[in-house]
Design an enzyme around this catalytic site. Sequence first.
Site: not given
Length: 447
Positions: A244, A103, A246, A242
């Site tokens: 990833d 992440s 999400d 960010d």
Amino acid sequence: MSRKLFGTDGVRGRANTHPMTAEMALRLGAAAGRFFRRDGRNGHRVVIGKDTRLSGYMIENALTAGLTSTGMNVLLLGPVPTPAVGYLTRSMRADLGIMISASHNPAADNGIKFFGPDGFKLSDDAEAEIESIVEAQIDPAQPQNIGRAKRIDDGRGRYVEYAKTTFPAGQRLDGLKVVIDCAHGAAYRAAPEVLWELGADVIPLGVEPNGFNINDGVGSTHPEACAQAVIQNGAHLGITLDGDADRVLIIDEKGRLADGDQIMALLAARWAEQGRLRGDALVATVMSNLGLENFLQGHGLRLERTKVGDRYVVEKMREAGFNLGGEQSGHIVMTDYATTGDGLIAALQFLAALSDTGQPASDLVSQFDPVPQLLKNVRYAAGADPLAVEDVKSVIAAAEARLGAKGRVLIRKSGTEPLIRVMAEAEDETVLREVVDGIVAAVEQAA
């Protein structure tokens, strides 16, 4: 069932260090394969996505080896956002989805997140069961039942097309100049493509991953880069994701930042007005600002709080039938569209509001005045429990009584390191500092 490997969002750690080693990834893959092939049938499939970290190659190959060794067929998506894995797991009728990502963490870290066949992250119980299989002897499949691996070349394209369907039909982004910061991460191609295809004048940032630069000076953990690009290019707004994708933060045309609380306030009010907000409630964690709660109450809506972690937000939403939730950090969960936080689709909802109202981003990102908030961390020795000490309990109780209805106190242990997080909110900043410092002093003495 206790868990040692899994944290609040899958397994995470420094690459090539336990538990993020190739050996552990292989065992996790084999254990997950055994968990999902309990019926003994062949033909089970798993989709695997990843972000742009160098270690993703190692972990992807190790997971694939473990999964195929227990008879699972592996479909490799390559770099795609985490929400794309949730979507494609369900769309491709897979039994399991895996995202390889840490992440917003630095490039040296990595992680493994698991999704069930419904596209939602696995429950704590399911993760605990997989962990118990890791610790046991894992029976491999017979030679004739070993799984196959196949690369899916259009995974990103499928997600791009789906993301566009969440934007109002017939609307376009013509005339809007948008900075999109992809953090050199998983959405570095998908996010600019979606915005460009909807008609925006796109200024891409953080779209040159090299395996080492994910989240490095860009993305939602460093929104100043996006803010600077917005001002320099005279953009109408900035969108910063960010690693990833999400989570999302919004930058207005003046370079000011809107966090997840402000974005959720805007969407909750709009959806309630449109009759779309189920249960007249928004789900957020205990970290969301008291100002958000006051804003919702002023609109006749409720704030349902959960413990920290987007998975707990989603669990509450599914349990009670709510369709909007998220975190102050920018995880925005809209179960009408996605099974987990989706930064790109949340940004599209913001852009829809911009298009519908004709207002500048600066008007939309300031839905409420945040109540002053102060957070301090106190480190304690392993095995100690400062929060169980009577003097600490007394100080906390006195702080809560002092703040009353005009503030709140939140004390919690970190889920990843030996820290006590002391957070309070109060309209009077002097009182706020005194309350937090008093609790911190008591915890330090007990620790």
